[in-house]
Design a protein around this motif. Structure first.
Motif, PDB file in Angstrom:
ATOM      1  N   SER A  90       0.873  -1.181   0.000  1.00 32.67           N
ATOM      2  CA  SER A  90       0.000   0.000   0.000  1.00 32.67           C
ATOM      3  C   SER A  90       0.905   1.223   0.000  1.00 32.67           C
ATOM      4  O   SER A  90       2.093   1.123  -0.323  1.00 32.67           O
ATOM      5  CB  SER A  90      -0.922  -0.006   1.228  1.00 32.67           C
ATOM      6  OG  SER A  90      -0.145   0.122   2.402  1.00 32.67           O
ATOM      7  N   ARG A  91       0.360   2.337   0.379  1.00 37.82           N
ATOM      8  CA  ARG A  91       1.203   3.551   0.400  1.00 37.82           C
ATOM      9  C   ARG A  91       2.268   3.486   1.482  1.00 37.82           C
ATOM     10  O   ARG A  91       3.253   4.226   1.430  1.00 37.82           O
ATOM     11  CB  ARG A  91       0.339   4.793   0.582  1.00 37.82           C
ATOM     12  CG  ARG A  91      -0.221   4.992   1.979  1.00 37.82           C
ATOM     13  CD  ARG A  91      -0.989   6.296   2.055  1.00 37.82           C
ATOM     14  NE  ARG A  91      -1.513   6.556   3.387  1.00 37.82           N
ATOM     15  CZ  ARG A  91      -0.819   7.181   4.350  1.00 37.82           C
ATOM     16  NH1 ARG A  91       0.401   7.616   4.117  1.00 37.82           N
ATOM     17  NH2 ARG A  91      -1.372   7.411   5.532  1.00 37.82           N
ATOM     18  N   TYR A  92       2.086   2.561   2.447  1.00 39.15           N
ATOM     19  CA  TYR A  92       3.045   2.496   3.549  1.00 39.15           C
ATOM     20  C   TYR A  92       4.375   1.878   3.135  1.00 39.15           C
ATOM     21  O   TYR A  92       5.325   1.880   3.921  1.00 39.15           O
ATOM     22  CB  TYR A  92       2.441   1.714   4.718  1.00 39.15           C
ATOM     23  CG  TYR A  92       1.236   2.405   5.299  1.00 39.15           C
ATOM     24  CD1 TYR A  92       1.381   3.579   6.033  1.00 39.15           C
ATOM     25  CD2 TYR A  92      -0.037   1.914   5.088  1.00 39.15           C
ATOM     26  CE1 TYR A  92       0.284   4.244   6.556  1.00 39.15           C
ATOM     27  CE2 TYR A  92      -1.155   2.553   5.617  1.00 39.15           C
ATOM     28  CZ  TYR A  92      -0.983   3.728   6.341  1.00 39.15           C
ATOM     29  OH  TYR A  92      -2.077   4.388   6.859  1.00 39.15           O
TER      30      TYR A  92
ATOM     31  N   LYS B  35      -3.111  -2.235  -2.655  1.00 40.18           N
ATOM     32  CA  LYS B  35      -4.318  -1.565  -2.168  1.00 40.18           C
ATOM     33  C   LYS B  35      -4.725  -0.463  -3.146  1.00 40.18           C
ATOM     34  O   LYS B  35      -3.901   0.356  -3.544  1.00 40.18           O
ATOM     35  CB  LYS B  35      -4.075  -0.969  -0.786  1.00 40.18           C
ATOM     36  CG  LYS B  35      -5.315  -0.267  -0.226  1.00 40.18           C
ATOM     37  CD  LYS B  35      -5.074   0.298   1.167  1.00 40.18           C
ATOM     38  CE  LYS B  35      -6.324   1.011   1.693  1.00 40.18           C
ATOM     39  NZ  LYS B  35      -6.145   1.571   3.046  1.00 40.18           N
ATOM     40  N   SER B  36      -6.023  -0.460  -3.475  1.00 37.35           N
ATOM     41  CA  SER B  36      -6.534   0.561  -4.395  1.00 37.35           C
ATOM     42  C   SER B  36      -7.396   1.578  -3.661  1.00 37.35           C
ATOM     43  O   SER B  36      -7.162   2.786  -3.760  1.00 37.35           O
ATOM     44  CB  SER B  36      -7.345  -0.105  -5.511  1.00 37.35           C
ATOM     45  OG  SER B  36      -7.960   0.874  -6.329  1.00 37.35           O
ATOM     46  N   THR B  37      -8.398   1.060  -2.888  1.00 33.93           N
ATOM     47  CA  THR B  37      -9.359   1.981  -2.283  1.00 33.93           C
ATOM     48  C   THR B  37      -9.714   1.545  -0.872  1.00 33.93           C
ATOM     49  O   THR B  37      -9.449   0.409  -0.460  1.00 33.93           O
ATOM     50  CB  THR B  37     -10.645   2.045  -3.132  1.00 33.93           C
ATOM     51  OG1 THR B  37     -11.138   0.709  -3.312  1.00 33.93           O
ATOM     52  CG2 THR B  37     -10.394   2.686  -4.476  1.00 33.93           C
TER      53      THR B  37
ATOM     54  N   HIS C  69      -8.316   6.724  -1.795  1.00 35.07           N
ATOM     55  CA  HIS C  69      -7.689   6.049  -2.932  1.00 35.07           C
ATOM     56  C   HIS C  69      -6.176   6.116  -2.783  1.00 35.07           C
ATOM     57  O   HIS C  69      -5.618   7.151  -2.422  1.00 35.07           O
ATOM     58  CB  HIS C  69      -8.112   6.706  -4.250  1.00 35.07           C
ATOM     59  CG  HIS C  69      -7.517   6.053  -5.455  1.00 35.07           C
ATOM     60  ND1 HIS C  69      -6.466   6.594  -6.154  1.00 35.07           N
ATOM     61  CD2 HIS C  69      -7.821   4.874  -6.083  1.00 35.07           C
ATOM     62  CE1 HIS C  69      -6.150   5.792  -7.169  1.00 35.07           C
ATOM     63  NE2 HIS C  69      -6.968   4.752  -7.141  1.00 35.07           N
ATOM     64  N   ASN C  70      -5.518   4.981  -3.031  1.00 36.81           N
ATOM     65  CA  ASN C  70      -4.059   4.906  -2.940  1.00 36.81           C
ATOM     66  C   ASN C  70      -3.448   5.587  -4.160  1.00 36.81           C
ATOM     67  O   ASN C  70      -3.579   5.103  -5.291  1.00 36.81           O
ATOM     68  CB  ASN C  70      -3.622   3.440  -2.842  1.00 36.81           C
ATOM     69  CG  ASN C  70      -2.104   3.279  -2.851  1.00 36.81           C
ATOM     70  OD1 ASN C  70      -1.368   4.237  -2.629  1.00 36.81           O
ATOM     71  ND2 ASN C  70      -1.656   2.058  -3.125  1.00 36.81           N
ATOM     72  N   LYS C  71      -2.750   6.707  -3.911  1.00 37.93           N
ATOM     73  CA  LYS C  71      -2.203   7.468  -5.031  1.00 37.93           C
ATOM     74  C   LYS C  71      -1.057   6.753  -5.738  1.00 37.93           C
ATOM     75  O   LYS C  71      -0.660   7.145  -6.841  1.00 37.93           O
ATOM     76  CB  LYS C  71      -1.740   8.837  -4.545  1.00 37.93           C
ATOM     77  CG  LYS C  71      -0.622   8.789  -3.502  1.00 37.93           C
ATOM     78  CD  LYS C  71      -0.275  10.193  -3.024  1.00 37.93           C
ATOM     79  CE  LYS C  71       0.817  10.176  -1.944  1.00 37.93           C
ATOM     80  NZ  LYS C  71       1.151  11.542  -1.485  1.00 37.93           N
ATOM     81  N   TYR C  72      -0.501   5.712  -5.096  1.00 36.17           N
ATOM     82  CA  TYR C  72       0.608   4.980  -5.732  1.00 36.17           C
ATOM     83  C   TYR C  72       0.118   3.743  -6.496  1.00 36.17           C
ATOM     84  O   TYR C  72       0.922   3.021  -7.077  1.00 36.17           O
ATOM     85  CB  TYR C  72       1.624   4.534  -4.671  1.00 36.17           C
ATOM     86  CG  TYR C  72       2.216   5.687  -3.893  1.00 36.17           C
ATOM     87  CD1 TYR C  72       3.127   6.563  -4.488  1.00 36.17           C
ATOM     88  CD2 TYR C  72       1.863   5.905  -2.562  1.00 36.17           C
ATOM     89  CE1 TYR C  72       3.672   7.626  -3.775  1.00 36.17           C
ATOM     90  CE2 TYR C  72       2.406   6.954  -1.844  1.00 36.17           C
ATOM     91  CZ  TYR C  72       3.303   7.815  -2.460  1.00 36.17           C
ATOM     92  OH  TYR C  72       3.835   8.870  -1.750  1.00 36.17           O
ATOM     93  N   PHE C  73      -1.181   3.516  -6.492  1.00 43.15           N
ATOM     94  CA  PHE C  73      -1.694   2.278  -7.095  1.00 43.15           C
ATOM     95  C   PHE C  73      -1.317   2.169  -8.568  1.00 43.15           C
ATOM     96  O   PHE C  73      -0.807   1.148  -9.023  1.00 43.15           O
ATOM     97  CB  PHE C  73      -3.218   2.194  -6.946  1.00 43.15           C
ATOM     98  CG  PHE C  73      -3.809   1.009  -7.671  1.00 43.15           C
ATOM     99  CD1 PHE C  73      -3.773  -0.254  -7.111  1.00 43.15           C
ATOM    100  CD2 PHE C  73      -4.377   1.160  -8.940  1.00 43.15           C
ATOM    101  CE1 PHE C  73      -4.297  -1.346  -7.795  1.00 43.15           C
ATOM    102  CE2 PHE C  73      -4.906   0.082  -9.614  1.00 43.15           C
ATOM    103  CZ  PHE C  73      -4.869  -1.189  -9.036  1.00 43.15           C
TER     104      PHE C  73
END
Length: 583
Positions: A362-364, A407-409, A415-419
Motif C-alpha cells: 500500500s502507500r506504507y 491496495k486501491s481503495t 484512494h491509494n495514489k501509488y496504485f
C-alpha cells in the motif's frame, strides 16, 4: 456164498472209508470255523481295544489339526443375500465392517484346535472328518427375522449419514492432495488413506442403495454364513489350506466338519474317542488403537480408528497425539499437521524455493514517517520471512515474487495514489498483479464496490479482486452487528463479481475467522479466503493465500513487507491463474 461174502466185505470197506472221510471233513470244517472265529474275535477285540489304547506322541501330533472358523451375517431379501454384516446386533451397522459383494470381507475369525475323528468307533471311517468344539456365533432368532424390516429403516438413516460424512471426507482429502505434493510430510500416507476412504464411500453408497430398493412386499430376514479351513503343515515347511463344510454329525457339545473332498490327509491320524483340546480365548474385537506403546501408554507412531468414523494416523506421546499426524473427525473434516497434547496446532510448512510467494503493498511501502521511498521493481525478491514466528526453512530465503496485491481503495473516499504506478511497474517485471479494497463499516457495501470499480485498473488476466475485512468488535457493534456486516460484505462481493466476471477473494484475519465467519457459512463456502495468521502453523481453513508475516524483507522495497504464500505449488498456481483471474 463165497462170492456174496466178498462183495459184502468190499461194500462195507468202502462205506467205512466214506464215513472216515466225512469225519475228517467235519473236523476240518470245525477247525476252520474255530480259526475264523478266533480271527474274528481277534479283529473284533482289536477294533474295540484300538480306540481305547493311548495314542503315541506321534499319533497325538498327527491327530490334532487347527481350523480357521470364520462367519458373518447376511441380510436377505426374498432369500437372496444383499448385504453382509460382521455384527447385526450393532446399533449402527455402518460402524462395523460390511460388504455388498462378499462375506469374506467382513467375517469374524476364530482359530480352533480340532482332532481327526472316525464316524464309527469300530470301523476306520474318517474320510476327512474333524471334531471341533461348538463355538457357533450368535444364532439368528425368530424375533430378529420378524423385526428385520424395522432394522432396515433405521439403518437407512445410519448409512445415509455415513455416506454424507465420507463424501465430505473424500472432498477434504482431494482438496489436500490438490495443493500438496510428495515433498510435503505425510503426503503419501494421506494419498493411501484417500484411496481407502473413497472405496469405503462407494461401498456405503452401494449398501444404502440395496436397502433403499427393498419394497414393502419383499421378504426380509437374516442368515449366518460360516466357513471352515483346516490348516495342514507340509514337508516343505508350508501350510496347505483344506476347505471344509459343516456336517449334521454332533457329539455332545462338539460339532463335526469334513473336508470338501471327503479325504483324510496322508499324515493325519484319526481316533474316534479323541476330543478337542483346550481352546484359545475367544477372538477379541479389533483394537481401536494399532501402534506402539511405552509403559502402557501410546507412544511413538500409531493409528486410532473409532466406530464413529474418528481416525488419527500419526505420532503419540504420553498417551496423547503429539507431533505430526492427520485426523478425520466425526464430520469428515481433515486436519493435517502438528499436534500438541491432543490439540491440533496446524500444518507447519517447510519453506523452499518450490513454493509460490507473493507480497501485498500500500502507500506504507512508500511513505514511512516523513520520508518517501520508491520501489526498485527490478530488484524485488523476497529476502526474509519475518520474525513474528519460528519457521522451518530449507535452504536460503531468496525467492522470486510471483504475485503482488496492491491496495486501491478504502470505503468510498480513500484512494491509494501509488496504485497506478505500482500496478504498471509490477506488470512490467512479470509479476501477476491484483487490487484490493479495504472495507469500511461506515458506508454500504454496494457504494464501496462501485467506488472500487470506478477507481481501480482492472484488466484481463489480473488476479481476482480482494475485499479486505478487518473491523474491530466495537466497529461491528456500531454498524448493527454481524448480520449487517455480512449483508454489506455480500453486497460488495456480488457487485464486483457481476462487473468483473470472477469471484473476488475475501481477506480476513484469524480472529475474524474464529469469531465471526461461522455466522456466514455461504461466504465461507462460496468464496476463496486469504487469511492473515502470523504463527508458525498454516491456518486451518480452506484458503487460497496465507499472509504468513507482516515484517518480511523484500529486496528493492524499504521497510517491512507483508509476505504471502500461495496454497499450492506451480501446477496449482497455473490452474489458479487460468480459472480465477479476470477473464
Amino acid at each position: 456164498m463165497h462170492s456174496y461174502s466178498g462183495a459184502y466185505r468190499r461194500t462195507a470197506g468202502h462205506h467205512q472209508k466214506e464215513m472216515k472221510k466225512e469225519r475228517n471233513d467235519y473236523r476240518g470244517r470245525r477247525q476252520a470255523a474255530r480259526t475264523i472265529a478266533v480271527l474274528l474275535f481277534v479283529i473284533f477285540a482289536a477294533a474295540v481295544i484300538r480306540p481305547l489304547l493311548p495314542m503315541t506322541d506321534s499319533q497325538q501330533q498327527r491327530n490334532q489339526v487347527y481350523v480357521d472358523h470364520s462367519w458373518a451375517y447376511a441380510l436377505t431379501v426374498n432369500g437372496k443375500p444383499v448385504l453382509y454384516l460382521q455384527d447385526i446386533t450393532a446399533a449402527d451397522w455402518s460402524s462395523r465392517p460390511f460388504s455388498t459383494t462378499s462375506d469374506s470381507l467382513v467375517c469374524s475369525h476364530r482359530m480352533q484346535q480340532g482332532v481327526w475323528t472316525d464316524r464309527w468307533m469300530l470301523i476306520p471311517s474318517c474320510r476327512g472328518r474333524i471334531r471341533l468344539p461348538d463355538t457357533a456365533p450368535h444364532a439368528v432368532t425368530d424375533s430378529m427375522s420378524r423385526t428385520a424390516k424395522e432394522c432396515v429403516e433405521k439403518q437407512k438413516e445410519y448409512y445415509g449419514q455415513r455416506l454424507r460424512i465420507l463424501t465430505h471426507a473424500t472432498m477434504e482429502t482431494d482438496d489436500y492432495l490438490t495443493v500438496h505434493n510428495v515433498t510435503d510430510e505425510g503426503y503419501n500416507t494421506i494419498a493411501t488413506y484417500a484411496t481407502y476412504i473413497l472405496e469405503w464411500k462407494k461401498m456405503t453408497a452401494r449398501a444404502l442403495a440395496a436397502l433403499q430398493q427393498i419394497e414393502e412386499t419383499d421378504s426380509v430376514g437374516f442368515i449366518i454364513t460360516q466357513h471352515f479351513h483346516a490348516l495342514m503343515p507340509t514337508d516343505s515347511a508350508t501350510t496347505d489350506t483344506l476347505a471344509c463344510h459343516l456336517t449334521a454329525l454332533k457329539r455332545g457339545h462338539d460339532i463335526t466338519v469334513q473336508t470338501n473332498d471327503k479325504k483324510t490327509p496322508r499324515n493325519a491320524f484319526a481316533h474316534y474317542l479323541s476330543k478337542p483340546g483346550e481352546q484359545p480365548p475367544a477372538p477379541q474385537p479389533p483394537s481401536e488403537y494399532d501402534g506402539e506403546y511405552s509403559n502402557g501408554k501410546r507412544e511413538g507412531h500409531g493409528i486410532l480408528s473409532l466406530p464413529d468414523g474418528t481416525y488419527y494416523n500419526g505420532m503419540w506421546a504420553d498417551d496423547m497425539r503429539n507431533g505430526f499426524g492427520f485426523a478425520i473427525d466425526t464430520l469428515g473434516n481433515l486436519r493435517v499437521g502438528e499436534w500438541k497434547d491432543d490439540r491440533f496446532q496446524g500444518e507447519r510448512l517447510t519453506y523452499t524455493s518450490d513454493r509460490i510467494y507473493g507480497i501485498d503493498i500500500s502507500r506504507y511501502q512508500h511513505d514511512i514517517g516523513k520520508k518517501h521511498y520508491a520501489i526498485n521493481w527490478s530488484k524485488v525478491r523476497i529476502a526474509h520471512l519475518g520474525n513474528k514466528s519460528s519457521k522451518r526453512i530449507s535452504g536460503t530465503v531468496d525467492y522470486p515474487v510471483s504475485f503482488c496485491y496492491i491496495k486501491s481503495t478504502e470505503g468510498t473516499t480513500i484512494h491509494n495514489k501509488y496504485f497506478a504506478s505500482d500496478y504498471s511497474s509490477a506488470k512490467k517485471y512479470g509479476i501477476r498483479t491484483g487490487a484490493y479494497h479495504f472495507f469500511s463499516t461506515k458506508s454500504g457495501g454496494t457504494a464501496q464496490a462501485n467506488y472500487f470499480l470506478k477507481s481501480t485498473y482492472l484488466r484481463k488476466g489480473d488476479l481476482p479482486p480482494v475485499l479486505d475485512v478487518e473491523p474491530s468488535a466495537s466497529q461491528i457493534r456500531a454498524m448493527g452487528g454481524t448480520a449487517v456486516l455480512f449483508s454489506n460484505i455480500r453486497a460488495w462481493l456480488r457487485v464486483v463479481e457481476q462487473r468483473c466476471g470472477v469471484k473476488p477473494i475475501l481477506y480476513v484475519g484469524q480472529t475474524f475467522v474464529n469469531k465471526y465467519l461461522v455466522d456466514a457459512p455461504d461466504i465461507k463456502r462460496d468464496y476463496q479466503v486469504w487469511i492473515a495468521r502470523y504463527g508458525e502453523f498454516k491456518p486451518d481453513v480452506k484458503l487460497a493465500i496465507w499472509q504468513l508475516c507482516p515484517d518480511g524483507r523484500v529486496s528493492g522495497i524499504h521497510g517491512a513487507v507483508d509476505i504471502n504464500v500461495f496454497n499450492g505449488y506451480g501446477d496449482q498456481f497455473d490452474e489458479f491463474l487460468e480459472n480465477s483471474c479476470i477473464p
